[in-house]
Design an enzyme around this catalytic site. Structure first.
Site, PDB file in Angstrom:
ATOM      1  N   ALA A 183       0.810  -1.214   0.000  1.00 40.44           N
ATOM      2  CA  ALA A 183       0.000   0.000   0.000  1.00 40.44           C
ATOM      3  C   ALA A 183       0.846   1.267   0.000  1.00 40.44           C
ATOM      4  O   ALA A 183       0.491   2.261  -0.639  1.00 40.44           O
ATOM      5  CB  ALA A 183      -0.941  -0.006   1.206  1.00 40.44           C
ATOM      6  N   ALA A 204      -4.664  -3.255   0.919  1.00 35.00           N
ATOM      7  CA  ALA A 204      -5.192  -3.691   2.213  1.00 35.00           C
ATOM      8  C   ALA A 204      -4.112  -3.540   3.273  1.00 35.00           C
ATOM      9  O   ALA A 204      -3.036  -4.121   3.156  1.00 35.00           O
ATOM     10  CB  ALA A 204      -5.659  -5.140   2.140  1.00 35.00           C
ATOM     11  N   ILE A 228      -3.679  -4.096   7.259  1.00 34.68           N
ATOM     12  CA  ILE A 228      -4.312  -4.748   8.401  1.00 34.68           C
ATOM     13  C   ILE A 228      -3.479  -4.467   9.653  1.00 34.68           C
ATOM     14  O   ILE A 228      -2.266  -4.658   9.650  1.00 34.68           O
ATOM     15  CB  ILE A 228      -4.449  -6.262   8.154  1.00 34.68           C
ATOM     16  CG1 ILE A 228      -5.266  -6.504   6.874  1.00 34.68           C
ATOM     17  CG2 ILE A 228      -5.090  -6.954   9.357  1.00 34.68           C
ATOM     18  CD1 ILE A 228      -5.293  -7.938   6.395  1.00 34.68           C
ATOM     19  N   ALA A 270       0.691  -5.537  15.638  1.00 35.37           N
ATOM     20  CA  ALA A 270       1.042  -5.224  17.024  1.00 35.37           C
ATOM     21  C   ALA A 270       1.925  -3.987  17.159  1.00 35.37           C
ATOM     22  O   ALA A 270       2.255  -3.580  18.265  1.00 35.37           O
ATOM     23  CB  ALA A 270       1.749  -6.422  17.649  1.00 35.37           C
ATOM     24  N   HIS A 301       3.123   0.555  12.910  1.00 35.71           N
ATOM     25  CA  HIS A 301       3.306   0.568  11.459  1.00 35.71           C
ATOM     26  C   HIS A 301       1.989   0.826  10.721  1.00 35.71           C
ATOM     27  O   HIS A 301       1.945   1.568   9.739  1.00 35.71           O
ATOM     28  CB  HIS A 301       3.919  -0.775  11.032  1.00 35.71           C
ATOM     29  CG  HIS A 301       4.263  -0.853   9.594  1.00 35.71           C
ATOM     30  ND1 HIS A 301       3.518  -1.578   8.698  1.00 35.71           N
ATOM     31  CD2 HIS A 301       5.275  -0.296   8.883  1.00 35.71           C
ATOM     32  CE1 HIS A 301       4.054  -1.470   7.498  1.00 35.71           C
ATOM     33  NE2 HIS A 301       5.114  -0.699   7.583  1.00 35.71           N
ATOM     34  N   PHE A 338      -9.627   6.262  -3.458  1.00 36.20           N
ATOM     35  CA  PHE A 338      -9.019   5.524  -2.352  1.00 36.20           C
ATOM     36  C   PHE A 338      -9.826   4.260  -2.079  1.00 36.20           C
ATOM     37  O   PHE A 338     -10.862   4.294  -1.422  1.00 36.20           O
ATOM     38  CB  PHE A 338      -8.974   6.418  -1.107  1.00 36.20           C
ATOM     39  CG  PHE A 338      -8.239   5.817   0.057  1.00 36.20           C
ATOM     40  CD1 PHE A 338      -6.860   5.778   0.063  1.00 36.20           C
ATOM     41  CD2 PHE A 338      -8.926   5.312   1.148  1.00 36.20           C
ATOM     42  CE1 PHE A 338      -6.164   5.240   1.143  1.00 36.20           C
ATOM     43  CE2 PHE A 338      -8.249   4.773   2.237  1.00 36.20           C
ATOM     44  CZ  PHE A 338      -6.866   4.734   2.230  1.00 36.20           C
ATOM     45  N   ARG A 394     -14.963  -6.943   3.666  1.00 36.38           N
ATOM     46  CA  ARG A 394     -15.014  -5.783   2.778  1.00 36.38           C
ATOM     47  C   ARG A 394     -14.497  -6.082   1.372  1.00 36.38           C
ATOM     48  O   ARG A 394     -14.520  -5.221   0.506  1.00 36.38           O
ATOM     49  CB  ARG A 394     -14.221  -4.632   3.408  1.00 36.38           C
ATOM     50  CG  ARG A 394     -14.941  -4.040   4.598  1.00 36.38           C
ATOM     51  CD  ARG A 394     -14.007  -3.282   5.533  1.00 36.38           C
ATOM     52  NE  ARG A 394     -14.724  -2.699   6.650  1.00 36.38           N
ATOM     53  CZ  ARG A 394     -15.180  -3.377   7.707  1.00 36.38           C
ATOM     54  NH1 ARG A 394     -15.000  -4.681   7.788  1.00 36.38           N
ATOM     55  NH2 ARG A 394     -15.825  -2.762   8.683  1.00 36.38           N
TER      56      ARG A 394
END
Length: 154
Positions: free
Chosen positions: A57, A81, A83, A86, A89, A114, A128
């Site tokens: 991305a 995408a 995601i 932890a 970032h 977008f 999605r």
């Protein structure tokens, strides 16, 4: 009576560039399929669609800018995408990609859409990308067609 400007979903004669991040490819492939289906259903010919794949991305804005600057397209659709993990970032990537895409659109006077998922879980991404929550690739392509037509009327 005020004059009203609206776009429509007729894609004949329109040409689109699509930038797709390969990271999380199992999701981005579904977004791309949705976008291509929407473009086809609204009359955009296959030869009027060009696809560029980027590593992830974060790289989307640079290629989207190159496409927008080329003046070959009526719009650019950005699909990816991101995601949450932890580390922070996620926030950095999501923020920079969204700002980059918006800036390109404003600077080029071209619809740069977008269609990058920014989600907390893989399950949300799957929802999605064509299941419970529809397909955001489809929605991004529809937005690109509508905005391209709207800008031609203003």
């Amino acid at each position: 009576m005020p004059k009203v400007f609206e776009g429509h979903l007729l894609g004949q004669e329109l040409k689109f560039g699509i930038v797709v991040g390969r990271f999380n490819e199992f999701i981005t492939n579904k977004l791309l399929s949705g976008a291509l289906d929407a473009l086809k259903r609204h009359g955009v010919e296959d030869e009027n669609v060009e696809i560029a794949y980027v590593p992830g991305a974060y790289e989307i804005p640079l290629v989207a800018k190159k496409m927008a600057d080329s003046k070959r397209y009526d719009g650019v659709i950005c699909l990816g995408a991101v995601i949450r993990g932890a580390t922070p970032h996620f926030e950095y990537v999501s923020a920079e990609v969204s700002k980059g895409v918006a800036k390109i659109s404003l600077d080029s006077n071209l619809p740069v859409i977008f269609g990058v998922l920014t989600v907390d879980t893989i399950e949300q991404a799957i929802e999605r990308a064509g299941t419970k929550a529809g397909n955001k690739g489809w929605e991004a392509a529809n937005a690109a067609i509508e905005m391209a037509n709207l800008l031609k009327t203003i």
